[in-house]
Design a protein around this motif. Structure first.
Motif, PDB file in Angstrom:
ATOM      1  N   ASN A   1      10.895 -23.430 -18.420  1.00 57.80           N
ATOM      2  CA  ASN A   1      10.780 -24.546 -19.354  1.00 57.80           C
ATOM      3  C   ASN A   1      10.153 -25.767 -18.674  1.00 57.80           C
ATOM      4  OD1 ASN A   1      11.067 -25.814 -21.853  1.00 57.80           O
ATOM      5  ND2 ASN A   1      13.084 -26.641 -21.345  1.00 57.80           N
ATOM      6  N   MET A   2       9.045 -25.535 -17.997  1.00 58.02           N
ATOM      7  CA  MET A   2       8.371 -26.580 -17.235  1.00 58.02           C
ATOM      8  C   MET A   2       7.066 -26.981 -17.919  1.00 58.02           C
ATOM      9  SD  MET A   2       8.873 -24.823 -13.440  1.00 58.02           S
ATOM     10  CE  MET A   2       8.355 -26.255 -12.472  1.00 58.02           C
ATOM     11  N   LYS A   3       6.573 -28.132 -17.545  1.00 56.66           N
ATOM     12  CA  LYS A   3       5.232 -28.500 -17.977  1.00 56.66           C
ATOM     13  C   LYS A   3       4.270 -27.493 -17.359  1.00 56.66           C
ATOM     14  CE  LYS A   3       6.144 -33.444 -18.483  1.00 56.66           C
ATOM     15  NZ  LYS A   3       5.789 -34.805 -18.012  1.00 56.66           N
ATOM     16  N   PRO A   4       3.257 -27.037 -18.101  1.00 56.69           N
ATOM     17  CA  PRO A   4       2.375 -25.965 -17.616  1.00 56.69           C
ATOM     18  C   PRO A   4       1.798 -26.211 -16.219  1.00 56.69           C
ATOM     19  CG  PRO A   4       1.954 -26.378 -19.914  1.00 56.69           C
ATOM     20  CD  PRO A   4       2.919 -27.439 -19.480  1.00 56.69           C
ATOM     21  N   GLN A   5       1.288 -27.412 -15.977  1.00 60.54           N
ATOM     22  CA  GLN A   5       0.700 -27.686 -14.665  1.00 60.54           C
ATOM     23  C   GLN A   5       1.750 -27.704 -13.572  1.00 60.54           C
ATOM     24  OE1 GLN A   5      -2.736 -27.886 -14.196  1.00 60.54           O
ATOM     25  NE2 GLN A   5      -2.069 -27.588 -12.076  1.00 60.54           N
ATOM     26  N   ASP A   6       2.944 -28.194 -13.899  1.00 64.76           N
ATOM     27  CA  ASP A   6       4.033 -28.200 -12.917  1.00 64.76           C
ATOM     28  C   ASP A   6       4.417 -26.779 -12.521  1.00 64.76           C
ATOM     29  OD1 ASP A   6       4.096 -30.939 -12.941  1.00 64.76           O
ATOM     30  OD2 ASP A   6       5.889 -31.107 -14.193  1.00 64.76           O
ATOM     31  N   TRP A   7       4.413 -25.852 -13.483  1.00 65.80           N
ATOM     32  CA  TRP A   7       4.755 -24.458 -13.173  1.00 65.80           C
ATOM     33  C   TRP A   7       3.768 -23.883 -12.171  1.00 65.80           C
ATOM     34  CZ3 TRP A   7       2.807 -19.577 -13.099  1.00 65.80           C
ATOM     35  CH2 TRP A   7       3.713 -18.505 -13.060  1.00 65.80           C
ATOM     36  N   ILE A   8       2.490 -24.108 -12.406  1.00 68.12           N
ATOM     37  CA  ILE A   8       1.458 -23.586 -11.497  1.00 68.12           C
ATOM     38  C   ILE A   8       1.594 -24.213 -10.122  1.00 68.12           C
ATOM     39  CG2 ILE A   8      -1.035 -23.567 -11.037  1.00 68.12           C
ATOM     40  CD1 ILE A   8      -1.466 -23.186 -14.040  1.00 68.12           C
ATOM     41  N   ASP A   9       1.768 -25.520 -10.063  1.00 66.38           N
ATOM     42  CA  ASP A   9       1.919 -26.197  -8.776  1.00 66.38           C
ATOM     43  C   ASP A   9       3.178 -25.713  -8.048  1.00 66.38           C
ATOM     44  OD1 ASP A   9      -0.340 -27.563  -9.504  1.00 66.38           O
ATOM     45  OD2 ASP A   9       0.678 -29.450  -9.954  1.00 66.38           O
ATOM     46  N   PHE A  10       4.244 -25.437  -8.812  1.00 66.80           N
ATOM     47  CA  PHE A  10       5.487 -24.938  -8.227  1.00 66.80           C
ATOM     48  C   PHE A  10       5.267 -23.572  -7.594  1.00 66.80           C
ATOM     49  CE2 PHE A  10       9.516 -22.522  -8.840  1.00 66.80           C
ATOM     50  CZ  PHE A  10      10.320 -23.244  -7.965  1.00 66.80           C
ATOM     51  N   LYS A  11       4.540 -22.696  -8.281  1.00 68.00           N
ATOM     52  CA  LYS A  11       4.272 -21.357  -7.754  1.00 68.00           C
ATOM     53  C   LYS A  11       3.370 -21.396  -6.525  1.00 68.00           C
ATOM     54  CE  LYS A  11       6.797 -18.823 -10.291  1.00 68.00           C
ATOM     55  NZ  LYS A  11       7.861 -18.000  -9.684  1.00 68.00           N
ATOM     56  N   LEU A  12       2.594 -22.449  -6.394  1.00 71.41           N
ATOM     57  CA  LEU A  12       1.727 -22.610  -5.216  1.00 71.41           C
ATOM     58  C   LEU A  12       2.426 -23.389  -4.108  1.00 71.41           C
ATOM     59  CD1 LEU A  12      -1.656 -23.449  -7.005  1.00 71.41           C
ATOM     60  CD2 LEU A  12      -1.082 -21.332  -5.796  1.00 71.41           C
ATOM     61  N   ASP A  13       3.712 -23.676  -4.297  1.00 66.60           N
ATOM     62  CA  ASP A  13       4.493 -24.462  -3.328  1.00 66.60           C
ATOM     63  C   ASP A  13       3.912 -25.846  -3.108  1.00 66.60           C
ATOM     64  OD1 ASP A  13       6.619 -22.819  -2.851  1.00 66.60           O
ATOM     65  OD2 ASP A  13       5.772 -21.870  -1.070  1.00 66.60           O
ATOM     66  N   GLU A  14       3.383 -26.421  -4.171  1.00 70.00           N
ATOM     67  CA  GLU A  14       2.800 -27.752  -4.041  1.00 70.00           C
ATOM     68  C   GLU A  14       3.400 -28.763  -5.015  1.00 70.00           C
ATOM     69  OE1 GLU A  14      -1.445 -27.969  -3.750  1.00 70.00           O
ATOM     70  OE2 GLU A  14      -1.611 -26.047  -2.732  1.00 70.00           O
ATOM     71  N   LEU A  15       4.440 -28.384  -5.719  1.00 66.42           N
ATOM     72  CA  LEU A  15       5.097 -29.338  -6.608  1.00 66.42           C
ATOM     73  C   LEU A  15       5.965 -30.262  -5.758  1.00 66.42           C
ATOM     74  CD1 LEU A  15       5.432 -29.984  -9.661  1.00 66.42           C
ATOM     75  CD2 LEU A  15       7.558 -28.667  -9.589  1.00 66.42           C
ATOM     76  N   PRO A  16       5.834 -31.583  -5.926  1.00 63.03           N
ATOM     77  CA  PRO A  16       6.585 -32.531  -5.103  1.00 63.03           C
ATOM     78  C   PRO A  16       8.093 -32.311  -5.173  1.00 63.03           C
ATOM     79  CG  PRO A  16       4.879 -33.675  -6.346  1.00 63.03           C
ATOM     80  CD  PRO A  16       4.916 -32.262  -6.863  1.00 63.03           C
ATOM     81  N   HIS A  17       8.759 -32.677  -4.094  1.00 61.50           N
ATOM     82  CA  HIS A  17      10.202 -32.489  -3.972  1.00 61.50           C
ATOM     83  C   HIS A  17      10.959 -33.095  -5.156  1.00 61.50           C
ATOM     84  CE1 HIS A  17      14.201 -32.334  -2.126  1.00 61.50           C
ATOM     85  NE2 HIS A  17      14.338 -33.601  -2.448  1.00 61.50           N
ATOM     86  N   LYS A  18      10.606 -34.306  -5.520  1.00 58.53           N
ATOM     87  CA  LYS A  18      11.325 -35.005  -6.591  1.00 58.53           C
ATOM     88  C   LYS A  18      11.221 -34.244  -7.909  1.00 58.53           C
ATOM     89  CE  LYS A  18      11.823 -39.551  -8.763  1.00 58.53           C
ATOM     90  NZ  LYS A  18      11.338 -40.946  -8.793  1.00 58.53           N
TER      91      LYS A  18
END
Length: 244
Positions: free
Chosen positions: A110-127
């Motif tokens: 249930n994430m914003k689409p771009q956040d999901w992709i960044d998360f899978k690339l280990d690049e979503l910010p810690h916060k």
């Protein structure tokens, strides 16, 4: 935005495999239960004529058979094939399947689409990771790098012969003091971390319990003996001293 420049799809009607042509085939996965990779997870994927194959419909609509002999849940003949197919999609297509198109108790993004992709690339910010309730790349890295060589970590040996590792500040590992399958966020920003010198400390929990319990009982005996002497020497002074 991530360093690879992968952007979430705006047109969700495009083929989720090639990302080029309009999707003309829709496959839905739903109603699968215990034993399935997609237990309590419903979603769908869309493919164009060139990417679609006849067997995909059979894979997606397959009904599982209950394994009564071993009580292992539903068994799906083609589920591994289906899972490998979804994993072969580009991240943009996977995002639709696992995130935007997903529903059910186990659709846990249930994430914003771009956040999901960044998360899978280990690049979503810690916060942002913490806002979604996920471990951040920084937390995972800290656990992996710090836990195996921190002086606070010890190996605990239990009475049944098993053992595991832990630190006093909330992190746990395997029986040899290495990281476990689970992730722990306690190592991230921990002010107690210090590289260990020498071998990891091994604590025999039975011997530790024996020592602590013996010390406690000796202290109780000393305490009781002192109180008993005071009581016998002068009961009135004893009452004044200890009954308040």
């Amino acid at each position: 935005m991530n360093s690879k420049g992968i952007v979430a799809l705006k047109d969700t009607s495009v083929c989720m495999k090639c990302l080029k042509k309009k999707a003309t085939h829709a496959y839905r996965i739903s109603g699968r239960g215990y034993g399935s990779i997609y237990d309590n997870f419903n979603s769908q994927f869309h493919l164009c004529d060139d990417c679609a194959k006849e067997e995909y419909q059979e894979w997606a609509s397959e009904c599982g058979e209950w394994d009564e002999s071993y009580f292992c849940g539903e068994d799906y003949k083609y589920e591994k094939n289906l899972n490998e197919l979804i994993k072969s999609f580009p991240l943009e297509g996977q995002e639709l399947f696992y995130n935007r198109f997903a529903s059910g108790a186990c659709a846990n993004y249930n994430m914003k689409p771009q956040d999901w992709i960044d998360f899978k690339l280990d690049e979503l910010p810690h916060k942002k990771c913490k806002q979604y309730g996920f471990y951040s790349p920084q937390e995972r890295a800290a656990y992996k790098e710090r836990f195996p060589n921190c002086e606070c970590v010890v190996i605990n040996k239990y009475k049944d012969g098993s053992q595991g590792s832990s630190c006093p500040y909330g992190a746990f590992g395997d029986e040899n003091g290495n990281i476990d399958l689970n992730i722990w966020n306690s190592c991230y920003m921990c002010t107690h971390y210090k590289p260990r010198e020498g071998d990891i400390k091994v604590i025999d929990k039975v011997a530790e319990y024996y020592k602590n319990e013996k010390d406690r009982l000796i202290h109780m005996l000393q305490y009781a003996s002192t109180r008993l002497r005071e009581l016998e020497n002068d009961v009135e002074k004893y009452i004044d001293r200890h009954s308040r």
